[in-house]
Design an enzyme around this catalytic site. Structure first.
Site, PDB file in Angstrom:
ATOM      1  N   GLY A  38       0.826  -1.206   0.000  1.00 25.05           N
ATOM      2  CA  GLY A  38       0.000   0.000   0.000  1.00 25.05           C
ATOM      3  C   GLY A  38       0.854   1.247   0.000  1.00 25.05           C
ATOM      4  O   GLY A  38       2.064   1.184   0.262  1.00 25.05           O
ATOM      5  N   CYS A  54       5.436  -5.997   1.314  1.00 25.29           N
ATOM      6  CA  CYS A  54       5.768  -4.578   1.167  1.00 25.29           C
ATOM      7  C   CYS A  54       5.294  -3.795   2.401  1.00 25.29           C
ATOM      8  O   CYS A  54       5.860  -3.942   3.466  1.00 25.29           O
ATOM      9  CB  CYS A  54       5.178  -4.027  -0.138  1.00 25.29           C
ATOM     10  SG  CYS A  54       5.927  -2.462  -0.644  1.00 25.29           S
ATOM     11  N   TYR A  55       4.245  -2.996   2.291  1.00 26.82           N
ATOM     12  CA  TYR A  55       3.736  -2.290   3.472  1.00 26.82           C
ATOM     13  C   TYR A  55       3.348  -3.288   4.554  1.00 26.82           C
ATOM     14  O   TYR A  55       3.523  -3.024   5.745  1.00 26.82           O
ATOM     15  CB  TYR A  55       2.531  -1.430   3.097  1.00 26.82           C
ATOM     16  CG  TYR A  55       1.926  -0.686   4.272  1.00 26.82           C
ATOM     17  CD1 TYR A  55       2.506   0.478   4.755  1.00 26.82           C
ATOM     18  CD2 TYR A  55       0.785  -1.163   4.908  1.00 26.82           C
ATOM     19  CE1 TYR A  55       1.966   1.153   5.850  1.00 26.82           C
ATOM     20  CE2 TYR A  55       0.234  -0.503   6.004  1.00 26.82           C
ATOM     21  CZ  TYR A  55       0.825   0.661   6.470  1.00 26.82           C
ATOM     22  OH  TYR A  55       0.287   1.327   7.552  1.00 26.82           O
ATOM     23  N   HIS A  86       7.515  -7.952  -4.167  1.00 30.01           N
ATOM     24  CA  HIS A  86       6.170  -8.379  -4.561  1.00 30.01           C
ATOM     25  C   HIS A  86       6.238  -9.719  -5.304  1.00 30.01           C
ATOM     26  O   HIS A  86       6.465  -9.756  -6.513  1.00 30.01           O
ATOM     27  CB  HIS A  86       5.511  -7.324  -5.455  1.00 30.01           C
ATOM     28  CG  HIS A  86       5.126  -6.077  -4.728  1.00 30.01           C
ATOM     29  ND1 HIS A  86       3.910  -5.930  -4.098  1.00 30.01           N
ATOM     30  CD2 HIS A  86       5.812  -4.927  -4.517  1.00 30.01           C
ATOM     31  CE1 HIS A  86       3.857  -4.738  -3.530  1.00 30.01           C
ATOM     32  NE2 HIS A  86       4.992  -4.107  -3.763  1.00 30.01           N
ATOM     33  N   GLU A 127       3.845 -11.549  -6.119  1.00 31.86           N
ATOM     34  CA  GLU A 127       2.649 -11.760  -6.932  1.00 31.86           C
ATOM     35  C   GLU A 127       2.783 -11.267  -8.366  1.00 31.86           C
ATOM     36  O   GLU A 127       1.995 -11.665  -9.235  1.00 31.86           O
ATOM     37  CB  GLU A 127       1.426 -11.095  -6.265  1.00 31.86           C
ATOM     38  CG  GLU A 127       1.448  -9.571  -6.233  1.00 31.86           C
ATOM     39  CD  GLU A 127       2.154  -8.981  -5.017  1.00 31.86           C
ATOM     40  OE1 GLU A 127       1.875  -7.823  -4.682  1.00 31.86           O
ATOM     41  OE2 GLU A 127       2.997  -9.685  -4.421  1.00 31.86           O
ATOM     42  N   VAL A 146     -20.524 -14.395 -21.906  1.00 36.06           N
ATOM     43  CA  VAL A 146     -20.095 -15.552 -21.134  1.00 36.06           C
ATOM     44  C   VAL A 146     -20.647 -15.504 -19.707  1.00 36.06           C
ATOM     45  O   VAL A 146     -21.175 -16.495 -19.189  1.00 36.06           O
ATOM     46  CB  VAL A 146     -18.553 -15.640 -21.089  1.00 36.06           C
ATOM     47  CG1 VAL A 146     -18.103 -16.798 -20.220  1.00 36.06           C
ATOM     48  CG2 VAL A 146     -17.995 -15.773 -22.492  1.00 36.06           C
ATOM     49  N   ASP A 147     -20.544 -14.345 -19.057  1.00 35.76           N
ATOM     50  CA  ASP A 147     -20.891 -14.240 -17.645  1.00 35.76           C
ATOM     51  C   ASP A 147     -22.367 -14.538 -17.399  1.00 35.76           C
ATOM     52  O   ASP A 147     -22.715 -15.362 -16.550  1.00 35.76           O
ATOM     53  CB  ASP A 147     -20.551 -12.844 -17.118  1.00 35.76           C
ATOM     54  CG  ASP A 147     -19.141 -12.420 -17.477  1.00 35.76           C
ATOM     55  OD1 ASP A 147     -18.301 -13.313 -17.659  1.00 35.76           O
ATOM     56  OD2 ASP A 147     -18.896 -11.211 -17.595  1.00 35.76           O
ATOM     57  N   LYS A 183     -12.768 -13.921 -14.790  1.00 35.29           N
ATOM     58  CA  LYS A 183     -13.313 -14.384 -16.065  1.00 35.29           C
ATOM     59  C   LYS A 183     -12.871 -15.808 -16.414  1.00 35.29           C
ATOM     60  O   LYS A 183     -13.682 -16.639 -16.852  1.00 35.29           O
ATOM     61  CB  LYS A 183     -12.898 -13.421 -17.187  1.00 35.29           C
ATOM     62  CG  LYS A 183     -13.389 -13.821 -18.575  1.00 35.29           C
ATOM     63  CD  LYS A 183     -14.887 -13.602 -18.735  1.00 35.29           C
ATOM     64  CE  LYS A 183     -15.181 -12.121 -18.893  1.00 35.29           C
ATOM     65  NZ  LYS A 183     -16.611 -11.880 -19.183  1.00 35.29           N
TER      66      LYS A 183
END
Length: 513
Positions: free
Chosen positions: A55, A82-83, A169, A171, A226-227, A369
């Protein structure tokens, strides 16, 4: 938490959603919550582990985002990123200092591969940093398990590895071995269950829908996308004929789409689909409106009003179902993290009226999705429905920049059909996540038949993505682009120039509005 899942506390990082994605890729359920969630709520949800996101705050600032201190006593593993790392260090009595310069972008790390968090990770790796403040002293009985090449503390752990902090990070895809590091925490340290998948999700949602709806009736809004298709199939499987599928033609669909969607949905879902033409009222409400946020909210409001009017044809309807996804919720600023910026109000989230008479059923609200497509496959839907490119609920209303008129709609419908048809012809459609045309309110000078023209500019957009949260522009071959451009300019009235959008997300969004 579902399936022994992971709770992510959001401190406002641009990467928080990526953490959730990476965890789900391991077949582990994850969900984002507000950073100031209470320990009582944490204990009620009983997660297998907690992750503190990054953050923009500094732990020193007066308005720094804090955590309920009782959570730090919780007997489940906590990972700070991180934060989140700095908050752990600060909370447990270490030192974090403000510095005049930080680390941004790629950074080389020297790691202690003997620690469980770095199992199967080399001693030297490249990672992605984005921080100003730095840890200068670790708490008592903690250890440093990685440093950057600048000798900045990059990873720490307490004595039993129940509290771990990473300054980088893991991710983001730029961090080498990031997925391995996260997997080490999730599986080796937190012992998370890896049983969360499309099959389990379908079973859970069918049970949830049955319990919530009971014997009441439900209208399922479908658009052919699709949704909504997957949502309709899931609801039909749960409550059968208690659900009535309704397609509202708001006049902003692609050429002939209402007819083709009804036909495809009847065949694919084996349920009775009803179509209603509400285009006149939608277009009258949108007359003269230029602002994209206002367009989306008008469309969202009118959808509900149209559904309320139409529902009376089917008796007493208590529930409205729609195909809202997790990215819709997050981009509309309604994510559980509570700190997310509103990128754009999706018509089915930020555009809903507060006084609507329906209770909402949104069985896909927790999914990205690609996860929705997996659920569709699990439900046995045909590939032509499951693999169809996403199409926004507001339709061409957010692909016509500026004012919406019937003439402009027809122009875009013709151009878009040519674009999509040629992608199919050249066998490129299935390589692209989403492709469409955009009508821009700018006229340019051209020459046709030795005569000067002054007509509309049209943009083409095609991207690759997995979940819609990030995207890269698709490298359409020059021969295909030339074919599309020539056919549009020669066959679509009011267009004399075609351009191709080569912007990724971020910094752009996939749709233009």
């Amino acid at each position: 938490m579902k399936n022994n899942g992971v709770m992510i506390l959001d401190f406002g990082s641009q990467y928080t959603k990526l953490i959730a994605r990476r965890i789900r890729e391991e077949n582990i359920y994850s969900e984002i919550f507000k950073h100031n969630i209470s320990i009582d709520e944490v204990e009620r949800l009983n997660p297998a582990a907690i992750i503190l996101s990054g953050g923009p705050s500094s732990v020193f600032s007066n308005n720094a985002l804090r955590i309920d201190p009782e959570i730090l006593k919780y007997n489940k593993p906590i990972l700070g990123i991180c934060y989140g790392l700095q908050l752990l260090i600060h909370s447990y009595g270490g030192n974090v200092e403000e510095k005049n310069s930080g680390e941004y972008g790629l950074s080389k790390l020297n790691v202690d591969s003997s620690h469980d968090i770095f199992s199967n990770v080399p001693n030297k790796i490249n990672t992605w940093m984005s921080h100003m403040d730095q840890v200068t002293k670790i708490p008592l009985n903690w250890r440093i398990v990685a440093r950057s090449s600048n000798e900045i503390i990059a990873a720490v752990s307490n004595h039993d590895s129940s509290r771990i902090g990473l300054q980088f990070h893991p991710e983001v895809i730029h961090s080498e071995y990031g997925k391995v590091i996260l997997r080490n925490f999730l599986i080796n340290i937190a012992n998370c269950s890896t049983g969360w998948n499309a099959n389990n999700y379908v079973k859970d949602q069918i049970l949830n829908i049955k319990n919530e709806v009971g014997n009441d009736k439900i209208i399922t809004g479908v658009s052919g996308g699709v949704d909504s298709t997957v949502a309709a199939a899931l609801i039909h499987k749960a409550v059968g004929n208690q659900s009535t599928a309704v397609l509202i033609d708001h006049g902003l669909m692609r050429k002939n789409e209402a007819k083709t969607c009804v036909s495809a949905l009847k065949k694919g879902l084996d349920v009775n689909i009803h179509s209603f033409d509400e285009s006149d009222i939608f277009l009258s409400k949108l007359e003269g409106i230029k602002d994209p946020e206002e367009k989306r909210k008008i469309i969202g409001n009118q959808f509900i009003k149209s559904f309320e009017k139409i529902s009376k044809k089917f008796g007493d309807i208590d529930f409205l179902a729609q195909g809202t996804l997790y990215p819709d919720v997050i981009e509309s600023g309604f994510g559980e993290g509570g700190k997310s910026q509103t990128i754009k109000s999706h018509h089915n989230v930020g555009g809903l009226p507060k006084d609507m008479n329906f209770k909402l059923i949104e069985p896909l609200r927790d999914l990205f999705k690609d996860e929705v497509r997996k659920v569709g496959v699990e439900l046995g839907l045909p590939s032509e429905l499951v693999q169809r490119h996403p199409f926004p609920g507001p339709g061409l209303g957010v692909r016509i920049i500026g004012r919406i008129t019937k003439e402009r709609i027809e122009t875009l419908q013709e151009a878009d059909k040519i674009f999509i048809d040629i992608l199919h012809e050249d066998k490129l459609y299935n390589d692209i996540w989403q492709a469409f045309a955009v009508l821009i309110p700018i006229k340019t000078v051209g020459v046709m038949g030795d005569k000067r023209t002054y007509e509309n500019l049209l943009a083409l957009r095609a991207v690759t993505s997995v979940d819609g949260m990030t995207a890269d522009w698709f490298k359409i071959p020059e021969s295909t682009l030339a074919k599309v451009s020539n056919k549009i300019v020669n066959n679509v009235k009011n267009v004399n120039r075609v351009v191709y959008d080569i912007t990724s997300k971020p910094p752009g969004t996939i749709e233009w509005e």
